[in-house]
Motif scaffolding. Structure first.
Motif, mmCIF file in Angstrom:
data_model
loop_
_atom_site.group_PDB
_atom_site.id
_atom_site.type_symbol
_atom_site.label_atom_id
_atom_site.label_comp_id
_atom_site.label_asym_id
_atom_site.label_seq_id
_atom_site.Cartn_x
_atom_site.Cartn_y
_atom_site.Cartn_z
ATOM 1 N N ARG A 112 9.221 -1.486 -2.765
ATOM 2 C CA ARG A 112 8.564 -1.857 -1.511
ATOM 3 C C ARG A 112 7.453 -0.842 -1.257
ATOM 4 N NH1 ARG A 112 10.151 -3.867 4.118
ATOM 5 N NH2 ARG A 112 8.562 -2.904 5.425
ATOM 6 N N VAL A 113 6.266 -1.333 -0.839
ATOM 7 C CA VAL A 113 5.112 -0.469 -0.600
ATOM 8 C C VAL A 113 4.574 -0.717 0.805
ATOM 9 C CG1 VAL A 113 2.800 0.186 -1.371
ATOM 10 C CG2 VAL A 113 4.516 -0.508 -3.056
ATOM 11 N N ASP A 114 4.407 0.369 1.581
ATOM 12 C CA ASP A 114 3.871 0.283 2.942
ATOM 13 C C ASP A 114 2.662 1.203 3.055
ATOM 14 O OD1 ASP A 114 6.031 -1.269 4.777
ATOM 15 O OD2 ASP A 114 7.040 -0.147 3.191
ATOM 16 N N ILE A 115 1.528 0.634 3.469
ATOM 17 C CA ILE A 115 0.243 1.339 3.487
ATOM 18 C C ILE A 115 -0.340 1.305 4.898
ATOM 19 C CG2 ILE A 115 -2.086 1.408 2.506
ATOM 20 C CD1 ILE A 115 -0.081 1.932 0.382
ATOM 21 N N ALA A 116 -0.997 2.386 5.289
ATOM 22 C CA ALA A 116 -1.690 2.442 6.582
ATOM 23 C C ALA A 116 -3.064 1.790 6.464
ATOM 24 C CB ALA A 116 -1.836 3.889 7.034
ATOM 25 N N ASP A 117 -3.546 1.251 7.580
ATOM 26 C CA ASP A 117 -4.858 0.602 7.535
ATOM 27 C C ASP A 117 -5.987 1.531 7.977
ATOM 28 O OD1 ASP A 117 -4.523 0.701 10.311
ATOM 29 O OD2 ASP A 117 -5.385 -1.292 10.634
ATOM 30 N N ASP A 118 -5.647 2.750 8.447
ATOM 31 C CA ASP A 118 -6.675 3.676 8.928
ATOM 32 C C ASP A 118 -6.386 5.073 8.373
ATOM 33 O OD1 ASP A 118 -8.819 4.744 10.416
ATOM 34 O OD2 ASP A 118 -7.472 5.293 12.039
ATOM 35 N N ARG A 119 -7.368 5.689 7.771
ATOM 36 C CA ARG A 119 -7.225 7.025 7.189
ATOM 37 C C ARG A 119 -6.025 7.107 6.245
ATOM 38 N NH1 ARG A 119 -7.872 11.486 11.825
ATOM 39 N NH2 ARG A 119 -6.715 9.987 13.079
ATOM 40 N N LEU A 144 13.290 1.249 -4.496
ATOM 41 C CA LEU A 144 12.293 2.297 -4.278
ATOM 42 C C LEU A 144 11.396 1.888 -3.115
ATOM 43 C CD1 LEU A 144 10.794 4.895 -5.244
ATOM 44 C CD2 LEU A 144 9.479 3.415 -6.786
ATOM 45 N N THR A 145 11.346 2.721 -2.079
ATOM 46 C CA THR A 145 10.502 2.461 -0.919
ATOM 47 C C THR A 145 9.415 3.529 -0.859
ATOM 48 O OG1 THR A 145 12.313 1.451 0.334
ATOM 49 C CG2 THR A 145 10.427 2.252 1.592
ATOM 50 N N LEU A 146 8.160 3.103 -0.937
ATOM 51 C CA LEU A 146 7.019 4.014 -0.965
ATOM 52 C C LEU A 146 6.188 3.833 0.298
ATOM 53 C CD1 LEU A 146 5.922 3.438 -4.681
ATOM 54 C CD2 LEU A 146 7.454 5.204 -3.776
ATOM 55 N N LEU A 147 6.186 4.858 1.143
ATOM 56 C CA LEU A 147 5.436 4.838 2.392
ATOM 57 C C LEU A 147 4.210 5.730 2.236
ATOM 58 C CD1 LEU A 147 8.541 5.362 4.724
ATOM 59 C CD2 LEU A 147 7.531 3.182 4.028
ATOM 60 N N GLU A 148 3.021 5.126 2.242
ATOM 61 C CA GLU A 148 1.779 5.880 2.047
ATOM 62 C C GLU A 148 1.886 6.816 0.829
ATOM 63 O OE1 GLU A 148 -1.613 6.789 3.698
ATOM 64 O OE2 GLU A 148 -1.215 4.679 3.498
ATOM 65 N N PRO A 149 2.191 6.273 -0.347
ATOM 66 C CA PRO A 149 2.371 7.123 -1.523
ATOM 67 C C PRO A 149 1.033 7.673 -2.034
ATOM 68 C CG PRO A 149 2.434 4.824 -2.163
ATOM 69 C CD PRO A 149 2.364 4.838 -0.658
ATOM 70 N N VAL A 150 0.919 8.977 -2.154
ATOM 71 C CA VAL A 150 -0.342 9.560 -2.619
ATOM 72 C C VAL A 150 -0.393 9.541 -4.141
ATOM 73 C CG1 VAL A 150 -0.678 11.017 -0.584
ATOM 74 C CG2 VAL A 150 0.585 11.922 -2.544
ATOM 75 N N MET A 151 -1.569 9.247 -4.664
ATOM 76 C CA MET A 151 -1.934 9.378 -6.069
ATOM 77 C C MET A 151 -1.351 8.308 -6.996
ATOM 78 S SD MET A 151 -3.967 12.056 -6.191
ATOM 79 C CE MET A 151 -4.009 12.670 -7.878
ATOM 80 N N VAL A 152 -0.103 7.918 -6.826
ATOM 81 C CA VAL A 152 0.547 7.114 -7.856
ATOM 82 C C VAL A 152 -0.063 5.720 -8.004
ATOM 83 C CG1 VAL A 152 2.748 8.324 -7.902
ATOM 84 C CG2 VAL A 152 2.385 6.536 -6.206
ATOM 85 N N LEU A 153 -0.642 5.176 -6.931
ATOM 86 C CA LEU A 153 -1.320 3.882 -7.013
ATOM 87 C C LEU A 153 -2.828 4.030 -7.123
ATOM 88 C CD1 LEU A 153 0.700 1.790 -4.402
ATOM 89 C CD2 LEU A 153 0.460 1.252 -6.830
#
Length: 226
Positions: A168-175, A81-90
């Motif tokens: 795998r989780v990938d998060i943005a650092d801005d907005r 499971l690859t989560l790119l900027e996942p909304v709400m779930v985390l």
């Protein structure tokens, strides 16, 4: 919206890019949703219908919430499971998102709506106003397509703990709309990973980091092929 990413994998992977049910696109919805779990049921119908025993599930934003919810209910179908900027779930959405979203429904000046779309999407107003096939589609869909879609929810620690497939989780650092560093830290605390916070990116992370993500994700999927 995956146009920047797909060229990195075409020819090496069999790819299934699905238009989201409940949004403007070519998929056809035959029954109304009763809960967000119906989104997971739709993905399962697609994978089962294609006779895919296992697949690497990848989602961005709302699609990542769908992918996470599907994995929660159908872990046997998911290789990773690859989560790119996942909304709400985390982590829940910032309050500002609800403010900007409500503005889109009001008879406000177009300049205000352009700003709202830019804030929600993590792009500039100039990018919103640029007339590309993608921007035209989004604009037309927001004006002429209305299908209420249930909102994702934040998964509990117990639910995350029940997901045993590689995540795998990938998060943005801005907005970031996923929750930024706090969401990233929660994923780490839940022993999910790798977790990466990408410098110089916004909620449009997959497009902004396409060159780097291409080989990284290919290597991640290869590691978990089985």
């Amino acid at each position: 919206m995956w146009g920047e990413n797909l060229p990195h994998w075409i020819g090496d992977r069999t790819l299934y890019a699905m238009d989201a049910i409940g949004d403007a696109g070519m998929s056809i919805q035959s029954v109304p949703f009763t809960s967000f779990d119906d989104q997971a049921a739709w993905v399962e119908q697609v994978l089962s219908g294609r006779e895919l025993e296992r697949a690497h599930l990848v989602g961005h934003s709302f699609g990542a919430a769908v992918a996470a919810t599907h994995t929660l209910h159908h872990p046997g179908r998911v290789a990773s499971l690859t989560l790119l900027e996942p909304v709400m779930v985390l982590r829940g959405l910032p309050a500002s998102v609800y403010l900007w979203s409500s503005l889109l429904l009001l008879p406000a000046p177009q300049s205000w709506k352009d700003r709202a779309l830019a804030e929600i999407g993590g792009v500039t107003v100039e990018e919103v106003r640029e007339r590309t096939p993608m921007s035209v589609m989004i604009d037309e869909g927001s004006q002429h397509y209305a299908a209420p879609t249930p909102t994702p929810r934040t998964l509990s620690d117990e639910e995350w703990g029940s997901i045993s497939v590689p995540v795998r989780v990938d998060i943005a650092d801005d907005r970031s709309l996923a929750g930024g560093e706090e969401a990233a830290q929660r994923a780490r605390d839940l022993d999910k990973g790798p977790v990466t916070v990408w410098p110089g990116t916004s909620h449009s992370l997959p497009m902004q980091a396409a060159e780097e993500l291409g080989p990284e994700l290919e290597a991640y999927w290869t590691e978990h092929d089985r």
